[in-house]
Write a protein that holds these residues in place. Structure first.
Motif, mmCIF file in Angstrom:
data_model
loop_
_atom_site.group_PDB
_atom_site.id
_atom_site.type_symbol
_atom_site.label_atom_id
_atom_site.label_comp_id
_atom_site.label_asym_id
_atom_site.label_seq_id
_atom_site.Cartn_x
_atom_site.Cartn_y
_atom_site.Cartn_z
ATOM 1 N N MET A 81 0.807 -1.225 0.000
ATOM 2 C CA MET A 81 0.000 0.000 0.000
ATOM 3 C C MET A 81 0.842 1.278 0.000
ATOM 4 O O MET A 81 0.315 2.366 -0.226
ATOM 5 N N GLN A 82 2.134 1.174 0.252
ATOM 6 C CA GLN A 82 2.992 2.351 0.366
ATOM 7 C C GLN A 82 2.956 3.185 -0.915
ATOM 8 O O GLN A 82 2.977 2.654 -2.014
ATOM 9 N N GLY A 83 2.877 4.516 -0.744
ATOM 10 C CA GLY A 83 2.958 5.402 -1.900
ATOM 11 C C GLY A 83 1.821 6.400 -1.980
ATOM 12 O O GLY A 83 1.042 6.585 -1.042
ATOM 13 N N ASP A 84 1.747 7.053 -3.133
ATOM 14 C CA ASP A 84 0.735 8.070 -3.417
ATOM 15 C C ASP A 84 -0.321 7.473 -4.333
ATOM 16 O O ASP A 84 0.008 6.821 -5.332
ATOM 17 N N THR A 108 2.642 6.278 4.016
ATOM 18 C CA THR A 108 4.077 6.243 4.283
ATOM 19 C C THR A 108 4.292 5.533 5.607
ATOM 20 O O THR A 108 3.833 6.025 6.649
ATOM 21 N N GLY A 109 4.952 4.399 5.560
ATOM 22 C CA GLY A 109 5.124 3.617 6.783
ATOM 23 C C GLY A 109 3.762 3.207 7.310
ATOM 24 O O GLY A 109 2.960 2.631 6.589
ATOM 25 N N SER A 134 -10.190 -4.668 -0.069
ATOM 26 C CA SER A 134 -10.780 -5.334 -1.213
ATOM 27 C C SER A 134 -9.668 -5.879 -2.103
ATOM 28 O O SER A 134 -9.635 -7.065 -2.408
ATOM 29 N N ALA A 135 -8.723 -4.993 -2.488
ATOM 30 C CA ALA A 135 -7.618 -5.425 -3.344
ATOM 31 C C ALA A 135 -6.495 -4.405 -3.305
ATOM 32 O O ALA A 135 -6.733 -3.208 -3.138
ATOM 33 N N VAL A 136 -5.286 -4.905 -3.469
ATOM 34 C CA VAL A 136 -4.139 -4.023 -3.675
ATOM 35 C C VAL A 136 -3.204 -4.741 -4.647
ATOM 36 O O VAL A 136 -2.893 -5.922 -4.472
ATOM 37 N N THR A 137 -2.851 -4.035 -5.720
ATOM 38 C CA THR A 137 -1.910 -4.554 -6.707
ATOM 39 C C THR A 137 -0.833 -3.491 -6.890
ATOM 40 O O THR A 137 -0.816 -2.483 -6.186
#
Length: 142
Positions: free
Chosen positions: A49-52, A66-67, A116-119
């Motif tokens: 999930m890290q990021g913008d 972030t973290g 639900s989902a993270v890619t």
């Protein structure tokens, strides 16, 4: 007063009384303790999930992860910022790095979201109380 009116008023009073006794199921009031000793953000779902991220549904909304910090921005203005932690589920609220939901500690609220989902480029989660799905696309530095 007619007999039918009395019956209707009596029925209404009984319905009103029965509704007032019914309590809505509520999420636990996630205690501060679950936000202490947060696990590493270097592995598992939290690492992915890290990021913008840019909302797919509203161009004015972005999130930054972030973290163990979750930040929401709307129209360039920060709306919320706080630590987040994965939990087994929204009902129990037990911290679990491999959990299926996460709780964000914001100023006054502690919403729980169901993953639900993270890619690599997509993120989606469901607000546990509202049932609203939030979808995001990862922002790549240009």
């Amino acid at each position: 007063m007619q007999q039918n009116d009395r019956i209707w008023i009596g029925t209404f009073c009984l319905l009103l009384a029965s509704c007032s006794e019914t309590e809505k199921p509520q999420e636990p009031a996630y205690p501060d303790a679950i936000f202490e000793n947060l696990p590493s953000a270097e592995a598992g779902t939290i690492a992915e999930m890290q990021g913008d991220w840019q909302s797919d549904d509203d161009a004015k909304i972005q999130i930054n992860i972030t973290g163990s910090e979750f930040r929401t921005v709307r129209d360039g203005q920060e709306q919320n910022r706080g630590p987040f932690v994965f939990v087994t589920d929204c009902k129990s609220g037990d911290p679990d790095p491999q959990g299926t939901a996460f709780v964000v500690r914001e100023a006054e609220d502690r919403p729980c979201y169901i993953m639900s989902a993270v890619t690599e480029d997509k993120l989606s989660y469901i607000h546990s109380k509202r049932g609203r799905v939030s979808r995001f696309t990862r922002q790549i530095d240009k």
